[in-house]
Motif scaffolding. Structure first.
Motif, PDB file in Angstrom:
ATOM      1  N   ILE A 270       0.859  -1.186   0.000  1.00  0.00           N
ATOM      2  CA  ILE A 270       0.000   0.000   0.000  1.00  0.00           C
ATOM      3  C   ILE A 270       0.896   1.237   0.000  1.00  0.00           C
ATOM      4  O   ILE A 270       1.708   1.401   0.893  1.00  0.00           O
ATOM      5  CB  ILE A 270      -0.895   0.026   1.246  1.00  0.00           C
ATOM      6  CG1 ILE A 270      -1.725  -1.249   1.330  1.00  0.00           C
ATOM      7  CG2 ILE A 270      -1.774   1.267   1.244  1.00  0.00           C
ATOM      8  CD1 ILE A 270      -2.657  -1.264   2.527  1.00  0.00           C
ATOM      9  N   PRO A 271       0.763   2.116  -0.986  1.00  0.00           N
ATOM     10  CA  PRO A 271       1.566   3.345  -0.975  1.00  0.00           C
ATOM     11  C   PRO A 271       1.188   4.216   0.226  1.00  0.00           C
ATOM     12  O   PRO A 271       0.076   4.106   0.747  1.00  0.00           O
ATOM     13  CB  PRO A 271       1.192   4.034  -2.285  1.00  0.00           C
ATOM     14  CG  PRO A 271       0.568   2.967  -3.130  1.00  0.00           C
ATOM     15  CD  PRO A 271      -0.082   2.017  -2.181  1.00  0.00           C
ATOM     16  N   PRO A 272       2.125   5.061   0.659  1.00  0.00           N
ATOM     17  CA  PRO A 272       1.844   5.915   1.816  1.00  0.00           C
ATOM     18  C   PRO A 272       0.548   6.697   1.624  1.00  0.00           C
ATOM     19  O   PRO A 272       0.294   7.244   0.556  1.00  0.00           O
ATOM     20  CB  PRO A 272       3.045   6.866   1.846  1.00  0.00           C
ATOM     21  CG  PRO A 272       4.133   6.127   1.151  1.00  0.00           C
ATOM     22  CD  PRO A 272       3.466   5.272   0.123  1.00  0.00           C
TER      23      PRO A 272
ATOM     24  N   HIS B 177      15.737   0.387  13.041  1.00  0.00           N
ATOM     25  CA  HIS B 177      15.555   0.308  11.590  1.00  0.00           C
ATOM     26  C   HIS B 177      15.424  -1.148  11.150  1.00  0.00           C
ATOM     27  O   HIS B 177      14.577  -1.497  10.332  1.00  0.00           O
ATOM     28  CB  HIS B 177      16.739   0.970  10.900  1.00  0.00           C
ATOM     29  CG  HIS B 177      16.806   0.728   9.433  1.00  0.00           C
ATOM     30  ND1 HIS B 177      15.844   1.203   8.565  1.00  0.00           N
ATOM     31  CD2 HIS B 177      17.689   0.040   8.672  1.00  0.00           C
ATOM     32  CE1 HIS B 177      16.158   0.814   7.335  1.00  0.00           C
ATOM     33  NE2 HIS B 177      17.258   0.104   7.373  1.00  0.00           N
TER      34      HIS B 177
ATOM     35  N   MET C  49       8.207  -1.141   8.200  1.00  0.00           N
ATOM     36  CA  MET C  49       7.966  -0.142   7.163  1.00  0.00           C
ATOM     37  C   MET C  49       9.287   0.399   6.600  1.00  0.00           C
ATOM     38  O   MET C  49       9.287   1.309   5.771  1.00  0.00           O
ATOM     39  CB  MET C  49       7.139   1.019   7.727  1.00  0.00           C
ATOM     40  CG  MET C  49       5.749   0.630   8.194  1.00  0.00           C
ATOM     41  SD  MET C  49       4.640   0.258   6.815  1.00  0.00           S
ATOM     42  CE  MET C  49       4.466  -1.510   6.967  1.00  0.00           C
ATOM     43  N   GLY C  50      10.403  -0.124   7.082  1.00  0.00           N
ATOM     44  CA  GLY C  50      11.701   0.296   6.562  1.00  0.00           C
ATOM     45  C   GLY C  50      12.102   1.706   6.942  1.00  0.00           C
ATOM     46  O   GLY C  50      12.923   2.320   6.276  1.00  0.00           O
ATOM     47  N   LEU C  51      11.525   2.222   8.027  1.00  0.00           N
ATOM     48  CA  LEU C  51      11.896   3.575   8.448  1.00  0.00           C
ATOM     49  C   LEU C  51      13.160   3.513   9.294  1.00  0.00           C
ATOM     50  O   LEU C  51      13.589   2.457   9.728  1.00  0.00           O
ATOM     51  CB  LEU C  51      10.768   4.201   9.263  1.00  0.00           C
ATOM     52  CG  LEU C  51       9.376   4.153   8.644  1.00  0.00           C
ATOM     53  CD1 LEU C  51       8.366   4.816   9.572  1.00  0.00           C
ATOM     54  CD2 LEU C  51       9.368   4.840   7.286  1.00  0.00           C
ATOM     55  N   VAL C  52      13.750   4.696   9.528  1.00  0.00           N
ATOM     56  CA  VAL C  52      14.903   4.781  10.429  1.00  0.00           C
ATOM     57  C   VAL C  52      14.481   5.636  11.627  1.00  0.00           C
ATOM     58  O   VAL C  52      14.714   6.847  11.645  1.00  0.00           O
ATOM     59  CB  VAL C  52      16.128   5.393   9.719  1.00  0.00           C
ATOM     60  CG1 VAL C  52      17.362   5.258  10.606  1.00  0.00           C
ATOM     61  CG2 VAL C  52      16.367   4.714   8.377  1.00  0.00           C
TER      62      VAL C  52
ATOM     63  N   HIS D  33       9.625  13.369   4.546  1.00  0.00           N
ATOM     64  CA  HIS D  33      10.458  12.659   3.588  1.00  0.00           C
ATOM     65  C   HIS D  33      10.939  11.332   4.153  1.00  0.00           C
ATOM     66  O   HIS D  33      11.121  10.356   3.429  1.00  0.00           O
ATOM     67  CB  HIS D  33      11.642  13.547   3.206  1.00  0.00           C
ATOM     68  CG  HIS D  33      12.256  13.169   1.903  1.00  0.00           C
ATOM     69  ND1 HIS D  33      13.453  12.507   1.825  1.00  0.00           N
ATOM     70  CD2 HIS D  33      11.815  13.327   0.643  1.00  0.00           C
ATOM     71  CE1 HIS D  33      13.723  12.279   0.568  1.00  0.00           C
ATOM     72  NE2 HIS D  33      12.751  12.770  -0.178  1.00  0.00           N
ATOM     73  N   ALA D  34      11.142  11.295   5.476  1.00  0.00           N
ATOM     74  CA  ALA D  34      11.626  10.074   6.117  1.00  0.00           C
ATOM     75  C   ALA D  34      10.511   9.041   6.288  1.00  0.00           C
ATOM     76  O   ALA D  34      10.745   7.963   6.821  1.00  0.00           O
ATOM     77  CB  ALA D  34      12.247  10.405   7.464  1.00  0.00           C
ATOM     78  N   GLY D  35       9.308   9.387   5.865  1.00  0.00           N
ATOM     79  CA  GLY D  35       8.221   8.417   5.901  1.00  0.00           C
ATOM     80  C   GLY D  35       7.513   8.303   7.240  1.00  0.00           C
ATOM     81  O   GLY D  35       6.839   7.307   7.506  1.00  0.00           O
TER      82      GLY D  35
ATOM     83  N   VAL E 257       4.063   6.919   7.515  1.00  0.00           N
ATOM     84  CA  VAL E 257       3.842   5.515   7.176  1.00  0.00           C
ATOM     85  C   VAL E 257       3.843   4.652   8.448  1.00  0.00           C
ATOM     86  O   VAL E 257       3.303   3.559   8.470  1.00  0.00           O
ATOM     87  CB  VAL E 257       4.936   5.035   6.199  1.00  0.00           C
ATOM     88  CG1 VAL E 257       4.787   3.567   5.859  1.00  0.00           C
ATOM     89  CG2 VAL E 257       4.896   5.862   4.918  1.00  0.00           C
TER      90      VAL E 257
ATOM     91  N   GLU F 200       2.938   2.469  14.281  1.00  0.00           N
ATOM     92  CA  GLU F 200       3.097   2.417  15.733  1.00  0.00           C
ATOM     93  C   GLU F 200       3.016   1.000  16.275  1.00  0.00           C
ATOM     94  O   GLU F 200       2.434   0.755  17.314  1.00  0.00           O
ATOM     95  CB  GLU F 200       2.072   3.346  16.406  1.00  0.00           C
ATOM     96  CG  GLU F 200       2.265   4.793  15.981  1.00  0.00           C
ATOM     97  CD  GLU F 200       1.216   5.749  16.540  1.00  0.00           C
ATOM     98  OE1 GLU F 200       0.504   5.356  17.476  1.00  0.00           O
ATOM     99  OE2 GLU F 200       1.139   6.873  16.041  1.00  0.00           O
TER     100      GLU F 200
ATOM    101  N   ARG G 121       4.932   9.503  17.464  1.00  0.00           N
ATOM    102  CA  ARG G 121       3.665  10.247  17.550  1.00  0.00           C
ATOM    103  C   ARG G 121       3.928  11.744  17.555  1.00  0.00           C
ATOM    104  O   ARG G 121       3.226  12.516  16.910  1.00  0.00           O
ATOM    105  CB  ARG G 121       2.915   9.844  18.826  1.00  0.00           C
ATOM    106  CG  ARG G 121       2.359   8.441  18.717  1.00  0.00           C
ATOM    107  CD  ARG G 121       1.601   8.053  19.969  1.00  0.00           C
ATOM    108  NE  ARG G 121       1.235   6.647  19.891  1.00  0.00           N
ATOM    109  CZ  ARG G 121       1.174   5.826  20.925  1.00  0.00           C
ATOM    110  NH1 ARG G 121       1.436   6.279  22.142  1.00  0.00           N
ATOM    111  NH2 ARG G 121       0.837   4.568  20.766  1.00  0.00           N
TER     112      ARG G 121
END
Lengths: 446, 323
Positions: free
Chosen positions: A255-257, A381, A386-389, A407-409, A412, A415, A434
């Protein structure tokens, strides 16, 4: 094996957590009807309901007591028979203030006249789902009729039934599979029929062999009349059951953001929700009670209970033998995404799937780590599905840099808590996430 | 009720946490260094213990006092200063005078680490900065090594790396190299012990394979080409100098390496290329420390390039957005 599907794509990240499914073999028992229920008018994501009854009105089980003309909202029904005693503002566990209808039970549990809804096409089906008062029973509490009312141009090819139940402790979905397999089958058939969906995938984790057996029977039974229902067995790992993850496993689609499951051709429903749909179409009895797992080291007799909506939490704890030691933390929902309660004076909502209490002596997982400096180990990470950092997001949030956060997502993030769980520095990363989201939202308002 | 309310802890989810802590991770690294310490003691004798303990004590003391002077909270409990102390001691010859090691510790802890904000904030590996300071300040002391198992007197005979560079094969057998019977720094000589530490770190999930394997793999590939397919030469190159120590314990330092897998691979490949280039073309016999430091500095750029896009980000629109 016939009807068994392998996950198409393995999700990244996640954490291995002990399952603590202590109540798995505990059948759901109906809690004795409490003397008083406090039915909040905010039971779902979206608009709250307005009471449709007045103080002094007599109500039966299943009588409508709250409704709304807003689209994203589901009606609310009385969970007991008795008299409306009071209509007042109460504070919910989330901290929000909601109107609530307090009903004194007459102890008879007399039911209103239920007639199975007249369902013959998509429109009447959606209408029936709305009138059932169903909201997502997996915890999110999103009105089901909104989820099922698909946009005109949406091409939906897959219905995914979520029986993964990846949060530790919770076993109500598992019990639903074992105890109400036929309802699940009927719900699946109805949703697939009226939404014209050709493929159904029931997703379950491999730590639930008994549920797998039941669900496979469902798949097989259905496959006699076509090759529609498949069961997908996931390796148990948190958070496999998250909507985005389960869609990825089942279809390989992401699912795209900011988009919805319908944007990638899927509808995802919790297994208890689908079973309820099946039951409702048969009986016409709206959502007045739900199953909850009551467990944790501080609970004397861990149980799965069927609870009338609006029952107070302390009444539920009393039914489970009370506390065997002083609780340090009480959580509504699972230990990874649930909400810590400040007390027990809260009413049960439609979306509450567990009530957990932990003692201070629970030195194991619960013990809060002392917060130390981030060493950029990258475990947040590594575990982020979701592959975020997260560690970078914390830094951008400190700088209140909404652009970089976006930009860092950040948005997405669902939680799930995997990052905070694995952080060796004990950072409250979900809280940071949050905060980061609120910084973005504020910047958008400006 | 209100009594209960006062006693309950209310905090943000998740309510469960893994048991891993920063000090636990550092303790694992220390445990992983113990086999090398033991091997070094067997090979170089009591000097190993003297230098290691002086270095550890100095690092902890520098960390404690520098943070006190800078009015920051005490962090010696995280054990990271002990790791730095051990690693720096492992990076000097057994014959190194004790006082010089203390100077190295000062640069490592105070200059490279605390001046930049302490644990998690330094942009280069502290122990390597200490080593480089010693290399440039005491080149002859850092460049002569005592003979293993024999004496503590440094000899100036050529190390395997120097021989390899001049095109000769070292006198040591490959097996001798593997078990550390060669001239070299305290902790770098015994490949076997270092690999035990590597496996321990992998099993304990302190590090992933990406950096050490990519680093050593890159060096192996380049050396295979440089040595015209001579596998013996490649094995000598891999075990000589500080490559294994650097690849397993120094390049994997969390703070100064990328967090993403792709980033780690790019970073480690860079380390391997620079190490090989220095070894083949450079003036110095060894290039592990410099290559890691150079790649440390590039980490922010690597992160920028290699961090994966958030889940579901469509490839096209992202590019458009970047423009």
């Amino acid at each position: 094996m016939k009807g068994v599907l392998k996950p198409v794509k393995k999700g990244r990240g996640g954490v291995d957590i002990a399952h603590f499914k202590n109540t798995a073999e505990t059948p759901v028992v109906r809690i004795p009807t409490p003397k008083l229920v406090t039915v909040a008018m905010q039971q779902n994501i979206g608009a709250p309901c307005t009471p449709t009854v007045a103080v002094g009105d007599a109500v039966l089980v299943g009588d409508k007591i709250g409704d709304s003309d807003k689209y994203v909202s589901a009606p609310i029904f009385s969970s007991v028979s008795g008299t409306v005693k009071e209509i007042k503002d109460i504070r919910l566990a989330s901290g929000a203030v909601s109107k609530a209808v307090v009903i004194e039970s007459d102890g008879r549990d007399a039911e209103a006249d239920f007639t199975p809804p007249d369902v013959h096409d998509t429109e009447s089906f959606i209408k029936a789902v709305r009138e059932s008062g169903l909201v997502g029973l997996g915890g999110a509490g999103f009105p089901a009729h909104v989820k099922l009312n698909l946009p005109q141009n949406a091409k939906i090819d897959t219905l995914i039934i979520n029986a993964a139940e990846c949060e530790p402790f919770i076993t109500v979905d598992y019990r639903e599979c074992l105890e109400h397999g036929d309802d699940i089958l009927e719900g699946v058939n109805a949703v697939a029929k009226y939404l014209n969906i050709k493929r159904v995938i029931i997703a379950v984790e491999n730590n639930k062999p008994k549920a797998i057996r039941v669900l496979r029977d469902i798949a097989d039974a259905d496959n006699d009349s076509g090759d529609k229902v498949k069961i997908m067995i996931l390796k148990s790992r948190y958070p496999q059951g998250a909507e985005k993850m389960i869609i990825q496993s089942a279809t390989g689609r992401r699912i795209p953001p900011g988009k919805l499951p319908s944007d990638v051709g899927c509808v995802v429903m919790n297994v208890a929700s689908i079973a309820f749909v099946g039951r409702y179409l048969k009986t016409g009895k709206p959502l007045v009670s739900r199953s909850m797992t009551v467990d944790g080291t501080a609970i004397k007799e861990p149980k799965n209970v069927r609870v009338p909506i609006g029952t107070s939490m302390d009444y539920i704890i009393d039914f489970c033998g009370g506390f065997n030691a002083e609780p340090e933390k009480i959580v509504c929902g699972g230990p990874m995404m649930g909400m810590a309660l400040s007390g027990l004076n809260y009413p049960t909502l439609k979306g509450n799937n567990a009530l957990l209490a932990f003692t201070k002596a629970d030195k194991g997982a619960l013990a809060v780590k002392k917060e130390t400096d981030c060493i950029r180990c990258g475990k947040c990470h590594e575990s982020c599905p979701m592959g975020l950092v997260p560690t970078n997001i914390v830094r951008f949030a400190k700088a209140k840099d909404a652009e970089k956060l976006k930009h860092a997502g950040t948005l997405v993030c669902m939680e799930c808590g995997s990052c905070a769980y694995s952080c060796p520095a004990g950072k409250p990363l979900v809280q940071h996430m949050r905060l980061a989201k609120s910084i973005i939202r504020e910047a958008q308002v400006k | 009720m209100s009594e209960l309310q006062q006693k309950l802890t209310v905090s943000a989810s998740p309510h469960f946490r893994s048991r891993q802590t920063t000090s636990g991770i550092m303790l694992d690294v220390i445990v992983a260094l113990v086999p090398s310490l033991v091997a070094s003691y067997i090979i170089f004798g009591v000097r190993t213990l003297v230098l290691s303990s002086v270095s550890v004590i100095s690092c902890v003391a520098f960390e404690y006092f520098s943070r006190r002077i800078m009015k920051r909270h005490n962090t010696i409990g995280d054990l990271s200063a002990i790791v730095t102390g051990l690693l720096l001691a492992f990076n000097v010859p057994a014959s190194m005078p004790v006082w010089t090691v203390i100077i190295g510790d000062f640069f490592a802890i105070v200059i490279a680490k605390q001046f930049f904000g302490g644990i998690g904030q330094n942009f280069v590996n502290p122990a390597l900065i200490g080593r480089i300071v010693l290399m440039s300040s005491f080149p002859s002391k850092m460049g002569s090594f005592p003979e293993p198992l024999v004496s503590t007197v440094p000899i100036t005979s050529a190390t395997p790396l120097v021989l390899l560079k001049s095109g000769e094969m070292p006198a040591e057998s490959l097996l001798g190299m593997f078990f550390g019977l060669r001239g070299g720094c305290l902790g770098e000589v015994c490949t076997a012990a270092l690999l035990i530490g590597f496996v321990y770190l992998l099993v304990r999930r302190v590090i992933s394979w990406h950096i050490p394997v990519t680093y050593m793999g890159t060096v192996a590939v380049i050396m295979l080409i440089a040595g015209k397919g001579d596998f013996e030469y490649v094995l000598y190159e891999l075990m000589a100098g500080g490559l294994v120590l650097g690849a397993v314990f120094m390049a994997t330092d969390y703070t100064t390496s990328p967090v993403s897998k792709r980033g780690k691979i790019i970073y480690a490949a860079g380390c391997g290329i620079i190490t090989s280039l220095i070894r083949i073309f450079g003036n110095l016999p060894e290039g592990v420390s410099f290559s890691i430091i150079i790649m440390n500095i590039l980490v922010p750029h690597i992160e920028h390039m290699a961090t994966p896009k958030p889940f579901g980000t469509p490839k096209k629109s992202k590019e458009a957005e970047d423009k």
